[in-house]
Design a protein around this motif. Structure first.
Motif, short mmCIF file in Angstrom:
data_model
loop_
_atom_site.label_atom_id
_atom_site.label_comp_id
_atom_site.label_asym_id
_atom_site.label_seq_id
_atom_site.Cartn_x
_atom_site.Cartn_y
_atom_site.Cartn_z
N LYS A 167 29.13 -38.69 34.70
CA LYS A 167 29.82 -39.54 35.68
C LYS A 167 29.52 -41.02 35.50
O LYS A 167 30.14 -41.86 36.17
CB LYS A 167 29.43 -39.10 37.10
CG LYS A 167 29.94 -37.70 37.47
CD LYS A 167 29.74 -37.41 38.96
CE LYS A 167 30.38 -36.09 39.34
NZ LYS A 167 30.33 -35.84 40.80
N LYS A 168 28.58 -41.34 34.62
CA LYS A 168 28.24 -42.74 34.34
C LYS A 168 27.90 -43.52 35.61
O LYS A 168 28.24 -44.70 35.75
CB LYS A 168 29.40 -43.43 33.59
CG LYS A 168 29.80 -42.77 32.28
CD LYS A 168 28.71 -42.88 31.24
CE LYS A 168 29.08 -42.27 29.91
NZ LYS A 168 30.17 -42.96 29.21
N LEU A 200 34.31 -37.67 38.95
CA LEU A 200 34.67 -37.49 37.54
C LEU A 200 35.96 -36.68 37.47
O LEU A 200 36.04 -35.56 37.98
CB LEU A 200 33.56 -36.76 36.78
CG LEU A 200 33.81 -36.53 35.28
CD1 LEU A 200 33.88 -37.87 34.54
CD2 LEU A 200 32.71 -35.65 34.67
N VAL A 201 36.97 -37.28 36.84
CA VAL A 201 38.25 -36.60 36.60
C VAL A 201 38.27 -36.17 35.14
O VAL A 201 38.00 -36.97 34.24
CB VAL A 201 39.44 -37.53 36.90
CG1 VAL A 201 40.76 -36.85 36.54
CG2 VAL A 201 39.43 -37.95 38.36
N ALA A 247 47.66 -43.78 34.61
CA ALA A 247 47.26 -43.48 35.99
C ALA A 247 45.86 -44.01 36.27
O ALA A 247 45.60 -44.54 37.36
CB ALA A 247 47.32 -41.97 36.24
N ALA A 248 44.97 -43.88 35.28
CA ALA A 248 43.61 -44.42 35.44
C ALA A 248 43.67 -45.94 35.62
O ALA A 248 42.95 -46.51 36.46
CB ALA A 248 42.76 -44.06 34.23
N VAL A 282 35.54 -43.98 40.17
CA VAL A 282 36.09 -42.84 39.45
C VAL A 282 35.89 -43.02 37.95
O VAL A 282 36.28 -44.05 37.37
CB VAL A 282 37.59 -42.65 39.74
CG1 VAL A 282 38.10 -41.37 39.07
CG2 VAL A 282 37.86 -42.61 41.24
N GLN A 283 35.30 -42.03 37.31
CA GLN A 283 35.16 -41.98 35.86
C GLN A 283 36.10 -40.91 35.31
O GLN A 283 36.33 -39.89 35.96
CB GLN A 283 33.71 -41.64 35.48
CG GLN A 283 33.40 -41.70 33.98
CD GLN A 283 33.35 -43.12 33.45
OE1 GLN A 283 33.17 -44.07 34.22
NE2 GLN A 283 33.52 -43.28 32.15
N PHE A 284 36.66 -41.16 34.12
CA PHE A 284 37.56 -40.21 33.48
C PHE A 284 36.94 -39.73 32.17
O PHE A 284 36.39 -40.52 31.40
CB PHE A 284 38.92 -40.86 33.18
CG PHE A 284 39.74 -41.14 34.40
CD1 PHE A 284 40.77 -40.29 34.78
CD2 PHE A 284 39.50 -42.27 35.17
CE1 PHE A 284 41.52 -40.56 35.91
CE2 PHE A 284 40.25 -42.54 36.30
CZ PHE A 284 41.26 -41.69 36.67
N LEU A 285 37.04 -38.42 31.93
CA LEU A 285 36.55 -37.82 30.70
C LEU A 285 37.68 -37.00 30.09
O LEU A 285 38.04 -35.94 30.61
CB LEU A 285 35.32 -36.95 30.97
CG LEU A 285 34.74 -36.18 29.78
CD1 LEU A 285 34.31 -37.14 28.67
CD2 LEU A 285 33.57 -35.31 30.23
#
Length: 398
Positions: free
Chosen positions: A207-208, A213-214, A232-233, A245-248
């Motif tokens: 999640k940094k 986390l998405v 979208a991010a 919000v973090q994206f992976l």
């Protein structure tokens, strides 16, 4: 258990055991007593030309590249067909298989199977992973002479096949209508990942330091819509001011370099991780960690017929998800997802925000998804269908 005949499975777009559906089918047939031989490409780290894994004989051929355009597809298919034909005759000399199991795309593999059907009476099973004409149109956005050739190849594959495996009811209906197959010769073998989710702990470091986390997992090609998720991010971070919000985004494919460039151009380097291909251990820990999954395959006729692995994987790990409103996506996820009605990065961002801000809905959707895949969409049901299909094919009634 009496030993059953040898079967040859041919898959072109992914190697095994990386292709989870093909590998699970191979293992299910092995467990049912069949001797299983697989022909697949050398790619994505699976470069041994020949090996035995868990009792399954694997032959791998050279392939030109992962296609990213029309001429790339042509080079890929020509090189793959040559490798498949050469290895099929090698497999025949060594194993004398009784069934050839063709996993599309493309719908050209009948060219490999046809000589064995005509000369030796080998049975042919057509395993439809994707509707190739719809896939072609989604990738290139047009019809024409090549599209008509693709439709012809599909028709010839149906004609060559003694029996058809469909991934869902939509594909089954196409096999009955467009493929003109008899009802008793089409079996639904749903894709259902076989993962023991409970064995993998979460990894909060992914999640940094952010609250949410998405996650995304899957192929990154020009028909998979990952660019929608990156846009979208950007909308969430830059327009809506969501710094929590973090994206992976896990996976690789022909579009991966472009997606990296898109992320950097939009100033999302701190918010969007694109690690490429990851190990199963990393993937499962990530799926345990995410707060919600994203399935961004755009709404079109091709995707409408597809059962997406990612949708099922999120459900296995009891994760809610957002996805564009596709027929088979809704058939898989049911009430375990929030659906986006049009191909819009803004609406996708708004759906992600709405679900992140509703922990009760996330908990409910995750629980419903886990229950649904455990009781209705589990792989054990598909295994029984697969073995029944093989028994039908070998009995001569197909």
């Amino acid at each position: 258990m009496n030993e059953r005949p040898t079967v040859l499975i041919i898959v072109e777009n992914l190697p095994v055991p990386l292709d989870r559906r093909v590998w699970q089918e191979s293992c299910a047939l092995r467990d049912a007593g069949y001797q299983v031989v697989v022909i697949c490409p050398r790619m994505r780290g699976y470069m041994e030309p020949e090996e035995v894994v868990d009792g399954i004989q694997i032959y791998r051929h050279w392939i030109s590249e992962e296609a990213g355009g029309f001429f790339g597809f042509f080079r890929e298919y020509v090189s793959a067909l040559w490798g498949e034909m050469r290895l099929a005759w090698k497999a025949w000399r060594r194993h004398r298989f009784k069934v050839v199991h063709l996993c599309n795309p493309p719908d050209l593999l009948f060219l490999v199977a046809l000589p064995f059907k005509l000369l030796f009476g080998v049975r042919v099973i057509y395993d439809i992973h994707d509707l190739w004409p719809e896939m072609f149109e989604a990738k290139f956005g047009k019809r024409g002479l090549v599209y008509r050739a693709v439709r012809l190849a599909e028709r010839l594959t149906y004609a060559c096949a003694d029996l058809v495996l469909a991934t869902n009811e939509s594909v089954r209906q196409v096999a009955l209508e467009r493929g003109r197959k008899e009802d008793s010769h089409v079996f639904v073998v749903r894709t259902a990942p076989k993962i023991a989710a409970v064995n993998y702990p979460a990894d909060p470091t992914l999640k940094k330091g952010r609250t949410y986390l998405v996650g995304y997992v899957g192929v990154m090609g020009n028909a998979d819509g990952v660019s929608y998720l990156i846009d979208a991010a950007a909308h969430l971070v830059h327009r809506l001011g969501r710094r929590d919000v973090q994206f992976l985004l896990m996976g690789t494919g022909p579009e991966h370099p472009k997606l990296l460039a898109q992320r950097d151009r939009l100033g999302l380097g701190e918010y969007v991780d694109l690690p490429g291909r990851v190990t199963n251990e990393f993937l499962f820990a990530a799926l345990r960690t995410i707060d919600l999954g994203a399935s961004c395959d755009p709404i079109n006729q091709y995707n409408d017929h597809c059962t997406m692995n990612k949708v099922l994987e999120y459900m296995i790990f009891a994760k809610p998800q957002v996805l564009f409103d596709l027929k088979e996506g809704r058939a898989s996820a049911g009430d375990a997802a929030l659906y986006v009605s049009e191909n819009s990065e803004v609406k996708l961002a708004e759906a992600i925000r709405a679900l992140l801000d509703d922990p009760a809905a996330r908990e409910r959707m995750g629980r419903l998804g886990e229950e649904r895949i455990r009781t209705q969409l589990n792989w054990e049901r598909s295994e029984r269908q697969l073995v029944s299909a093989y028994e039908t094919a070998l009995s001569g009634s197909a």
